[in-house]
Design a protein around this motif. Structure first.
Motif, mmCIF file in Angstrom:
data_model
loop_
_atom_site.group_PDB
_atom_site.id
_atom_site.type_symbol
_atom_site.label_atom_id
_atom_site.label_comp_id
_atom_site.label_asym_id
_atom_site.label_seq_id
_atom_site.Cartn_x
_atom_site.Cartn_y
_atom_site.Cartn_z
ATOM 1 N N THR A 225 -12.389 2.056 -1.466
ATOM 2 C CA THR A 225 -14.192 1.397 -2.561
ATOM 3 C C THR A 225 -14.382 2.798 -2.413
ATOM 4 O O THR A 225 -14.883 3.485 -1.864
ATOM 5 C CB THR A 225 -14.258 -0.295 -1.794
ATOM 6 N N ILE A 226 -14.819 2.433 -3.332
ATOM 7 C CA ILE A 226 -15.912 3.067 -4.557
ATOM 8 C C ILE A 226 -17.459 2.530 -4.977
ATOM 9 O O ILE A 226 -17.164 1.046 -5.443
ATOM 10 C CB ILE A 226 -15.865 4.028 -5.629
ATOM 11 N N GLU A 227 -18.108 2.328 -4.304
ATOM 12 C CA GLU A 227 -19.766 1.584 -4.965
ATOM 13 C C GLU A 227 -20.763 2.805 -5.578
ATOM 14 O O GLU A 227 -20.822 3.991 -5.871
ATOM 15 C CB GLU A 227 -20.642 1.307 -3.363
ATOM 16 N N ILE A 228 -20.913 1.900 -6.835
ATOM 17 C CA ILE A 228 -21.709 2.966 -8.113
ATOM 18 C C ILE A 228 -23.195 2.015 -8.251
ATOM 19 O O ILE A 228 -23.145 0.615 -8.568
ATOM 20 C CB ILE A 228 -20.616 2.503 -8.805
ATOM 21 N N LEU A 229 -23.346 2.594 -8.612
ATOM 22 C CA LEU A 229 -25.504 1.751 -8.812
ATOM 23 C C LEU A 229 -25.503 2.631 -10.517
ATOM 24 O O LEU A 229 -25.775 3.773 -10.249
ATOM 25 C CB LEU A 229 -26.377 2.611 -7.986
ATOM 26 N N LEU A 230 -25.535 1.603 -11.292
ATOM 27 C CA LEU A 230 -24.725 1.395 -12.974
ATOM 28 C C LEU A 230 -26.458 1.027 -12.686
ATOM 29 O O LEU A 230 -26.651 0.119 -13.184
ATOM 30 C CB LEU A 230 -24.724 0.555 -13.261
ATOM 31 N N LYS A 231 -27.387 1.935 -14.179
ATOM 32 C CA LYS A 231 -28.847 2.474 -14.007
ATOM 33 C C LYS A 231 -28.708 1.801 -15.736
ATOM 34 O O LYS A 231 -30.077 1.899 -15.574
ATOM 35 C CB LYS A 231 -29.247 3.136 -14.078
ATOM 36 N N ASP A 232 -27.489 1.864 -16.044
ATOM 37 C CA ASP A 232 -27.977 1.602 -17.152
ATOM 38 C C ASP A 232 -26.740 0.438 -17.839
ATOM 39 O O ASP A 232 -25.754 0.793 -18.010
ATOM 40 C CB ASP A 232 -27.563 2.729 -18.460
ATOM 41 N N LEU A 233 -26.998 -0.689 -18.184
ATOM 42 C CA LEU A 233 -26.064 -1.517 -18.657
ATOM 43 C C LEU A 233 -25.759 -2.298 -19.303
ATOM 44 O O LEU A 233 -23.972 -2.207 -19.336
ATOM 45 C CB LEU A 233 -27.062 -3.470 -17.678
ATOM 46 N N SER A 234 -25.434 -0.887 -20.490
ATOM 47 C CA SER A 234 -25.518 -1.011 -21.906
ATOM 48 C C SER A 234 -24.021 -0.046 -21.193
ATOM 49 O O SER A 234 -22.934 -0.091 -22.582
ATOM 50 C CB SER A 234 -26.144 -0.406 -22.418
ATOM 51 N N LYS A 235 -23.535 0.736 -20.303
ATOM 52 C CA LYS A 235 -22.894 1.472 -20.133
ATOM 53 C C LYS A 235 -21.476 0.960 -19.178
ATOM 54 O O LYS A 235 -21.285 1.284 -18.960
ATOM 55 C CB LYS A 235 -23.036 2.416 -19.445
ATOM 56 N N TYR A 236 -21.714 -0.727 -18.766
ATOM 57 C CA TYR A 236 -20.800 -1.263 -18.427
ATOM 58 C C TYR A 236 -19.814 -1.428 -18.782
ATOM 59 O O TYR A 236 -18.573 -1.649 -17.837
ATOM 60 C CB TYR A 236 -21.976 -2.733 -17.815
ATOM 61 N N ASP A 237 -19.529 -1.895 -20.304
ATOM 62 C CA ASP A 237 -18.014 -2.401 -20.659
ATOM 63 C C ASP A 237 -17.221 -0.968 -20.714
ATOM 64 O O ASP A 237 -16.412 -1.424 -19.847
ATOM 65 C CB ASP A 237 -18.557 -3.051 -22.058
ATOM 66 N N GLU A 238 -18.099 -0.060 -20.817
ATOM 67 C CA GLU A 238 -17.264 0.804 -21.126
ATOM 68 C C GLU A 238 -16.933 1.909 -19.293
ATOM 69 O O GLU A 238 -15.622 2.461 -19.558
ATOM 70 C CB GLU A 238 -18.027 1.835 -21.245
ATOM 71 N N LEU A 239 -17.920 1.679 -18.608
ATOM 72 C CA LEU A 239 -17.358 2.287 -17.773
ATOM 73 C C LEU A 239 -16.585 1.239 -16.525
ATOM 74 O O LEU A 239 -15.787 1.907 -16.251
ATOM 75 C CB LEU A 239 -18.618 1.900 -16.646
#
Length: 229
Positions: free
Chosen positions: A108-122
């Motif tokens: 399991t990997i935990e990721i902190l995404l600080k730019d929600l506009s990148k959610y789909d791409e991620l």
């Protein structure tokens, strides 16, 4: 001499018990402060799960997919401090019908995404890399401490306003606070999000929205005792 001291002690205790305990007029009220915030970041937990009847092969397949996922995360230019391996497991599972052991490997990997506009791409890139479980997505605010402070102040203001409402009809005034209890329970709401479309179903020429972020409530609860004047 000892006898005289004993008599004086008994007399002092009798007088003390006879004295009336002075009650301080006071009012106890509760208050709630709530700040509505649009989240600006998310914590995402994703997992690669592989199964098979050979422990070494299962672990190797799992490692290959995790390596691909980590390479993609780095390609997204996320800071090294914003992602980490959360859990690693390799467990035997006995198949009673076939009377043999199978193996289940997970990372399991935990990721902190600080730019929600990148959610789909991620998320699409992670699925392409081999991620086959999305365990949790929690929306949050990068200014949580600031908003918590605002919520606490609002909670105290509401408590005082309640106290003033109650005593306004009995001709008294609210004095200083003598006790303040923080009853806040930390709660991080889970997101509302739509299922991610597959690449085959999606029309890449049309902008997609797969998130309904909404708002999160940052709440503080207090109980305050005020002296009545």
């Amino acid at each position: 001499m000892k006898k005289a001291l004993s008599i004086l002690s008994i007399l002092f205790m009798t007088l003390s018990y006879g004295q009336e305990v002075k009650q301080i007029p006071q009012i106890n009220v509760s208050g709630e402060g709530k700040v509505k915030v649009i989240p600006d970041e998310a914590t995402i937990e994703v997992t690669v799960e592989t199964k098979g009847n050979n422990a070494k092969d299962v672990k190797k397949q799992n490692d290959i997919k995790i390596e691909a996922a980590l390479k993609f995360i780095k390609k997204m230019n996320l800071a090294p401090s914003d992602f980490k391996t959360q859990r690693v497991a390799l467990n035997p599972q006995y198949d009673y019908e076939k009377k043999k052991h199978n193996y289940n490997a997970t990372q399991t990997i935990e990721i902190l995404l600080k730019d929600l506009s990148k959610y789909d791409e991620l998320m699409e890139g992670l699925v392409d890399a081999g991620i086959n479980r999305i365990d949790n997505v929690t929306f949050q605010s990068s200014k949580l401490v600031q908003y918590q402070s605002e919520a606490r102040k609002l909670a105290i203001k509401e408590a005082k306003l309640k106290a003033e409402d109650y005593v306004s009809v009995i001709g008294q005034k609210v004095g200083r606070a003598i006790t303040i209890s923080d009853n806040t329970q930390n709660y991080y709401p889970q997101p509302r999000y739509m299922a991610m479309k597959t690449m085959e179903m999606a029309d890449m020429s049309v902008p997609r929205e797969t998130l309904a972020v909404g708002e999160i409530n940052i709440t503080a609860n207090v109980t305050v005792s005020f002296i009545l004047e």
